[in-house]
Design an enzyme around this catalytic site. Structure first.
Site, PDB file in Angstrom:
ATOM      1  CD  GLU A  16      -2.938   1.024   2.320  1.00 19.44           C
ATOM      2  OE1 GLU A  16      -3.575  -0.048   2.434  1.00 19.44           O
ATOM      3  OE2 GLU A  16      -3.138   2.011   3.045  1.00 19.44           O
ATOM      4  NE  ARG A  31     -17.583   5.997   7.401  1.00 17.27           N
ATOM      5  CZ  ARG A  31     -17.626   6.055   8.716  1.00 17.27           C
ATOM      6  NH1 ARG A  31     -18.749   5.846   9.342  1.00 17.27           N
ATOM      7  NH2 ARG A  31     -16.529   6.314   9.425  1.00 17.27           N
ATOM      8  CG  ASP A  74     -12.300   8.372   9.040  1.00 21.98           C
ATOM      9  OD1 ASP A  74     -13.157   7.688   9.624  1.00 21.98           O
ATOM     10  OD2 ASP A  74     -11.131   7.988   8.857  1.00 21.98           O
ATOM     11  CB  ALA A  81     -17.773   0.634   3.296  1.00 22.00           C
TER      12      ALA A  81
END
Ligand code: FAD
Length: 290
Positions: A18, A108, A110, A130
């Site tokens: 990542e 989703r 923040d 989500a």
């Protein structure tokens, strides 16, 4: 169409890396160079994060395409739906799909921190959680979807069981794989997987542990505060002892991550998702030690 599930096969340990969009071109050039060094480990994919409230919308898009073109590695993009309506989601994700990236980490995200007394209102025609985004992406079609799981529970969740039921909603809506939040005590992960299977998240949906080789104490204290992961006392004491020696501190992080990954591998995890912090050294050392 490439699917996340293609990467997680019995007898194979799939690595993924990542990365986040750097602030400037020098950062991007350094990141691409780091990924080229990590390419020797034949990662299943690289995933590019998405800034809070869409703050890196274009940067994520552009970086994902550059990673794909300049490294030749399979690339996934993260997307958070906070603040977005359905039409803008559709045009954004379809743009990347057309350019050759159909692997999406659907989140989703923040809501912004608001002044006291003001509450966040999701856009009309937008999403609250989500699982709704996952269902919408399935409608658009042509995507393979990863979702986030939280071994220690999500910060907002009233308890771990409720959080797991919400994870199951994402899987039931069509997620192919769960990538977990970073954690430093493997017990939390093993317990999470056992509970996830017990509440009906099927065995054919891989649950992939997220590992971050720590670079320094200050940074990891900030990260764990934000995401709710626990930093075991022994580990933070070890880091604190080396506060004045950045390289020694990095080595403590690498040794801890090696210990975690050896055990995870021995217990048969399908893959390891590395939070690389855009660096190649530590992640490379951990994988070499495996
Ligand atoms: P959700 O799954 O929607 O969960 C959010 C909270 O709501 C949880 O407490 C959950 O229990 C609850 N909930 C879920 N569904 C329901 C429902 N239907 N009804 C009631 N309650 C519900 N953030 C970024 O900004 N950019 C990134 O690129 C990014 N990448 C990430 C990658 C990974 C692998 C992980 C683990 C996290 C990542 N995050 C990223 C952080 C993430 O955005 C935050 O943790 C965010 O607070 C929650 O996102 P989610 O997709 O897990 O939300």
């Amino acid at each position: 169409m490439v699917k996340f599930s293609d990467f997680y096969r019995p007898g194979r340990l799939a690595y993924s890396f990542e990365v986040y969009p750097p602030k400037d071109e020098t950062g991007v050039v350094n990141l691409i160079a780091a990924l080229k060094r990590l390419a020797v480990f034949k990662p299943a994919f690289v995933s590019v994060t998405y800034g809070a409230m869409g703050t890196t919308r274009d940067l994520t898009h552009d970086l994902a395409l550059r990673v794909l073109k300049e490294t030749g590695l399979v690339t996934a993009f993260h997307f958070t739906c906070v603040g977005a309506d359905r039409d803008s989601v559709k045009s954004y994700v379809n743009r990347l799909k057309t350019a050759g990236i159909n692997l999406i980490v659907a989140l989703r995200g923040d809501a912004p921190v608001l002044e006291p007394g003001r509450t966040y209102v999701r856009p009309a025609n937008g999403f609250s959680y989500a699982n709704e985004l996952v269902a919408y992406l399935k409608e658009i079609d042509g995507f393979s979807i990863a979702v986030a799981g939280y071994p220690e529970g999500h910060l907002e969740a009233p308890d771990k069981e409720t959080d797991l039921r919400n994870l199951r909603r994402k899987v039931d809506s069509g997620a192919d794989v769960v990538l977990t939040q970073l954690f430093f005590d493997n017990k939390d992960f093993f317990d999470f997987v056992a509970r996830a299977r017990k509440i009906g998240i099927p065995e054919n949906v891989p649950i992939v542990p997220g590992i971050m080789p720590i670079l320094n104490l200050k940074q990891i204290e900030k990260i764990t505060k934000m995401c709710g992961a626990r930093l075991p006392k022994e580990l933070s004491d070890n880091l604190a002892k080396n506060q004045n020696d950045p390289e020694a501190m990095r080595k403590v992080g690498v040794e801890h991550a090696i210990g975690q990954c050896r055990e995870l591998k021995a217990r048969g995890v399908p893959g390891i998702h590395f939070y690389t912090l855009n660096r190649s050294e530590s992640t490379g050392e951990v994988i070499s030690a495996l």
